[in-house]
Write an enzyme that holds these catalytic residues in place. Sequence first.
Site, mmCIF file in Angstrom:
data_model
loop_
_atom_site.group_PDB
_atom_site.id
_atom_site.type_symbol
_atom_site.label_atom_id
_atom_site.label_comp_id
_atom_site.label_asym_id
_atom_site.label_seq_id
_atom_site.Cartn_x
_atom_site.Cartn_y
_atom_site.Cartn_z
ATOM 1 N N GLU A 220 0.856 -1.441 0.205
ATOM 2 C CA GLU A 220 -0.070 0.433 -0.101
ATOM 3 C C GLU A 220 1.195 1.472 0.109
ATOM 4 O O GLU A 220 0.333 1.797 0.361
ATOM 5 C CB GLU A 220 -0.713 -0.291 0.956
ATOM 6 C CG GLU A 220 -1.932 -1.258 1.111
ATOM 7 C CD GLU A 220 -3.400 -0.974 2.076
ATOM 8 O OE1 GLU A 220 -3.165 -0.093 3.275
ATOM 9 O OE2 GLU A 220 -4.284 -1.468 2.159
ATOM 10 N N GLU A 344 -5.252 -8.606 -0.090
ATOM 11 C CA GLU A 344 -5.810 -8.211 1.027
ATOM 12 C C GLU A 344 -7.045 -8.044 1.093
ATOM 13 O O GLU A 344 -7.945 -7.791 0.348
ATOM 14 C CB GLU A 344 -5.060 -7.022 2.284
ATOM 15 C CG GLU A 344 -3.698 -7.345 2.378
ATOM 16 C CD GLU A 344 -3.672 -6.104 3.059
ATOM 17 O OE1 GLU A 344 -4.008 -5.368 3.924
ATOM 18 O OE2 GLU A 344 -1.878 -6.004 3.514
HETATM 19 O O1 AHR Z 1 -4.571 -5.721 7.715
HETATM 20 C C1 AHR Z 1 -4.037 -4.876 8.332
HETATM 21 C C2 AHR Z 1 -3.702 -3.610 7.355
HETATM 22 O O2 AHR Z 1 -5.129 -3.481 6.105
HETATM 23 C C3 AHR Z 1 -3.048 -4.020 6.472
HETATM 24 O O3 AHR Z 1 -1.731 -3.416 7.398
HETATM 25 C C4 AHR Z 1 -2.591 -2.891 4.895
HETATM 26 O O4 AHR Z 1 -1.901 -2.954 4.281
HETATM 27 C C5 AHR Z 1 -4.237 -2.241 4.700
HETATM 28 O O5 AHR Z 1 -4.474 -1.317 4.996
#
Ligand code: AHR
Length: 546
Positions: A220, A344
């Site tokens: 990110e 994610e």
């Molecule tokens: O999964 C939790 C967080 O969410 C991670 O650290 C990040 O990549 C995302 O914003």
Amino acid sequence: MSFQKNLITRRDFLRDSARAGTSVWAAELALKSSVLQASLAVPAGEGALKAAIAVDAGTVLHHIDPNIYGSFTEHIGRIIYGGVYEEGSQLSDEQGFRKDVLNAAREWGVPVLRWPGGDFVSGYHWEDGIGPKESRPRRYNAAWYEEESNHFGTDEFIEYCRKIGAEPYICVNLGTGTIEEAANWVEYCNGTGNTFYANLRRKYGHQDPYKVRYWGLGNEVYGDWQIGHKNAEDYAKIALECGKMMKWVDPSIRLVACGLPEIEWNRVVLEKLINIADYISLHDYEGNEDYYEELGTIQRLEHNIRLTAAAIDLTDSLRGKPTALAFSLPEVNSKKPIQIACDEWNIWYRKHDLFRRDIPNPVEEKYNLRDALWIASGLNLFQRMGDRVTMANLAQMINSIGAIFTNERGMFLQTIYFPMKLYRRECGSQALACKVESPTFSSKSFKDVPYLDASATLDAERKKLAVTVVNRHKSQPIGAILKIGNAKVGSKATLFEINGASPEIENSFSELENVKIVEKGFSEAGEKFGYVFPAHSITLLKLSVT
Ligand code: AHR
């Protein structure tokens, strides 16, 4: 049965979408199979909701990569310490791994596990986490305002993956890290020669290379919540140099570029990384207190995948071409279009106090049956779009937004664990043409979402066809006619159901099985049969086909 390949090309798909002037998903299946066209007729009847599902066992759309059932463990709260690993606990094995959690991960069959972050990785220096534990530095985890003992590092992560049978997927630090540090990490894991980092791994007791195949180029990086965040140009520049050096250490590795569901970011990144990257990532967290609003967000996940795919298509002509923008690396150039890694994804909206230092473990979300319906809808989507999405990592596996929940005395399985396990265990690797006609719902932000959502897969070797169906209606069962074309279907089938007393129901330490997988026999299957899908349920029908 003829399991002939009848692959739909991207060009066909786009042409049909334009011609049909209808939803992209409907167009994807339109005109492809006479079986699908002829067989959908919603059964007549008074009152009750009706639907129809048509599957063409002769039309294999694409391969489904098992990595879509993967997960993620980050150094946040009690994911690693107290989840994966708990030194000195009676529940842990001799290496400190929680045995109850190990078993749950094995039963799920997690195929690929991402680590160590997430936001954490953007401040993580991997050399802190190797060697004798007593000498490892204790650091501040600035991403999550925590202390990090570094007792769980690369060697422990690899050992954990081996124990659960998962492929390791390591994300490198492109926040405060250097390209050399990332390349050294590849050498430590995969090096076979007589060089410093390969020898360091041997010195610490690991003779054989770990052969870590999947590597992420930062996490990110686009967001200002990220340590060392960057704009697209700056990210693309460092990621190209980093990926280049990593692939020069080990050309067999597969790289995941950091993506954002936004054409401009992805275009800039892909134009630079097209000849280095194998995947571009997509993160998607959804959720809402309103039942239909939450389930409607599945449309946003689909939209985000399509946006990412559009950026890939836009830049694909540069693949393999040495241009000013795309560094050419002939020996490692990918022959395949860039794939999408949804590395994610989850429901996450209740415990979102990211910037609170006064709450311990601020992101420990409790999941209900509604959330499990959304996860199953996401898996149906990944299976249907498996030509583009070839990896997905439920974020996360334990405790913080986790599918498994522990305390010092034990654990329970959250509702969202069950669709992950069921689909991973029972679905086949070939996506079949499957069309659904169903009444729809609309919510505040989403329109015309079908109540009934389905996907069909084939395990050709075992001659098993799995139809996975989510009834997203909050209160009503839906009666459906199922038609299976181009196969003979045995009457005896296995039926798995995930359901509970209400959509709000959760599991807990005292109520372990409010939601679980129930296996039932079903002896009325055939080429055409009826089934009533209960309200707020996930059903997997496993049919024998010849
Ligand atoms: O999964 C939790 C967080 O969410 C991670 O650290 C990040 O990549 C995302 O914003």
